[in-house]
Design an enzyme around this catalytic site. Sequence first.
Site, short mmCIF file in Angstrom:
data_model
loop_
_atom_site.label_atom_id
_atom_site.label_comp_id
_atom_site.label_asym_id
_atom_site.label_seq_id
_atom_site.Cartn_x
_atom_site.Cartn_y
_atom_site.Cartn_z
N SER A 275 9.33 10.11 -3.20
CA SER A 275 8.06 9.65 -2.60
C SER A 275 7.41 10.85 -1.93
CB SER A 275 8.32 8.57 -1.56
OG SER A 275 8.81 9.17 -0.37
N ASP A 276 6.15 10.73 -1.54
CA ASP A 276 5.62 11.74 -0.64
C ASP A 276 6.02 11.32 0.79
OD1 ASP A 276 4.41 13.95 0.44
OD2 ASP A 276 2.53 13.73 -0.66
N TRP A 277 5.74 12.17 1.72
CA TRP A 277 6.19 11.96 3.12
C TRP A 277 5.75 10.56 3.61
CZ3 TRP A 277 8.54 15.85 6.34
CH2 TRP A 277 8.72 15.47 7.67
N ALA A 278 6.74 9.69 3.77
CA ALA A 278 6.49 8.32 4.26
C ALA A 278 5.51 7.53 3.40
CB ALA A 278 6.03 8.34 5.71
#
Length: 742
Positions: A275-278
């Site tokens: 995923s990307d950050w969060a």
Amino acid sequence: MYKKGMLIFAVIMTLSGCGKPKDSVEGKIEKLLSQMTLQEKIGQMNQLTGLGLAEDMQNQIKSGKVGSILNETDAKTINELQRIAVKESRLGIPLIFGRDVIHGFKTIFPIPLGQAASWNPQIAENGARIAALEASSVGIRWTFAPMVDISRDPRWGRIAESCGEDPYLTSIMGAAMVKGFQGNKLSDATSIASCAKHFAGYGASESGKDYNTTWIPELQLRDVYLPSFKAAADAGAASFMCSFNDINGVPSSGNELLNQQILRKEWKFDGVLVSDWASIEQMITHGVCSNLKDAAQKALKAGVDMDMMGFAYTGNLNELVKSGAVSEKQIDASVRNILRLKFRLGLFDNPYVKESETSPFYTVDALAKAKQAAVEGSVLLKNTNNVLPISSDIKSVAVIGPLSDSPTDQLGTWIFDGDASHSVTPLAAIRSTFGNQVKIIAEKGLTYSRDNNSEGISKAVSAARQADVVLYFAGEEAILSGEAHCRADISMPGKQTELLAALKQTGKPVVTIIMAGRPLTIEKEVEMSDAVLYAFHGGTMAGPALADLLFGKAVPSGKLPVTFPRMVGQIPIYYAHKMTGRPAKDAVMMNDIPVGAGQTSLGNTSYHLDAGDKPLFPFGFGLSYSTFQYSPVKISSNEISKNESFTVECNITNTGKYEAAEVAQFYIRDLVATLARPVRELKGFQKISLKPGESKAVKFEISSNELGFWHQDNTYSAEPGEFQAWISKDSQSGDPKTFSLK
Ligand code: BGC
């Protein structure tokens, strides 16, 4: 001999993964997976940011709750955390350490947009290789690069990290970066896994505002936004990263069409999707998930293997499996991908990094390659009266401007680890290399690009008065581009234009060198300058590269990887636009409309009254100190059959006085098709070096399949009919040759 029943059994075992030879990677994965508890599997899917040796982090690693750590860059700490994973966790599965090593780790190369301006994949490969050598030396084995988002909006701060607007150019440069990061073998200690990001469509964010909504019809997604990702996958990219944006309403981290249908089923990608950050958690904020549990379920279903700092998986997958909402099989699929990456990197055999005594950073080779990248990534946009290169008659130069001596700004965005004390600025380089040849009068005029204080302008003007030529280094500070650093007005910030106008007033020739993270709207500045060299943010060695270019020790060969608008209102503006039913013709500009004209027709064509229909500089544009002549294009056959390859070629002659490199660009146009097609599409390019008077043939081989496009029924094919082909020096010049596909 096999009996029929045995054969069927063997087939079933192989398909289910159970039949993998035990010593193959797949066999090892299955063996390990069969020993893992659900909790340990979920742990592998969890990526945390480095907290050094914090007790909490150590405990989590010990209990198998972490699969990867990002942003830890101290070799000793990395080894210690790895030791805990390998020696103290139940199954001893190594961690993988990741970092955003985007255009260099310590030795900083030009921003990716600048590297793309070199149109030389070797430059991009070199940059990634040096980055891998440096980053792997501290134990980083995974970078979150290359970013292969097609970027057609210079307001977007992340255009700096991209290879620009074109699917083909981005595909070639992105694949070269993958090769450079990953080296010959991923298991080599100096190889780092690459990550094609952000999957997908992130560059299409509305109004160029970061994280914003995107609306991308599937046809356009497949024609424009996905080819660079496919090219990265084909080049062996070990991982992909989701994007932050929603695509037609569905955030990337929950997007089954992208991640399951296209990435896994169609492309058969078996690497990690992180995923990307969060970004899993942010599906709640997007308004498509009601809570973290819901988000975890959607992301897992969409095939997101690893949760970067979202805590959605660690907190919820256990319960989701227990309740039957997700199956453990789905989790196994993700864990397989993660373990596969760790096996491919050789982490099970060599989990630790050798803590080296000697610094592997800023080596002579790295600096030379970074300099060459900055040389080739600078684009000459204007050169009236051949003011450049600075002739040997010139006795003095004034070095002016906020970017003339700004070690940090020339590094550009995303330089977590680059040390500005190693930057060689243009002023320092001009002094050290050409200080014997010319007198140098340095006066910044403005202290930084946004400086609105005009007090220094008069000093800069008096410096200019004392010199034969003015070298004006303007542009944008590094902080004005990059993630979440978007601008609605992309003109030159602060009082830089005012300073340029004052310099121009002196009557001295003014060379403007622009260092920026994006195309700026510089029509006025180009008019006021005798020469303009667009250098993007050129990295550690930007100064020596620019000094060599200005003084003629090197010849510019860069070409724009993105269209430069005249004014921001033209955006989106890109060369591969459609014809429309009423293309611009004899555009009457606003100032030419007679007063009192009333509602008179101005031709009813497609253009802006105040900007016309042309950009300031087109995609592919770039001048040299030399000149080149292209012969008419020849095609191997005027009638191409389906599934046939053909060649398109021409001769290029260096008609100028300098040995120089030229980027020959091969474009096609499908003249009549069931869907309107772009006015030109790049299908190939070659950078060749020519001595004065020398001619070389450039030849492109292309298969008829590459003339195709995606259709409304989601199939890709080339349609029979008439086409045009160009080999030209940019996206707007050249004479096309017509041919047909049977
Ligand atoms: C960016 C990614 C980056 C990640 C980790 C995010 O904010 O969008 O490109 O890799 O942070 O630093």
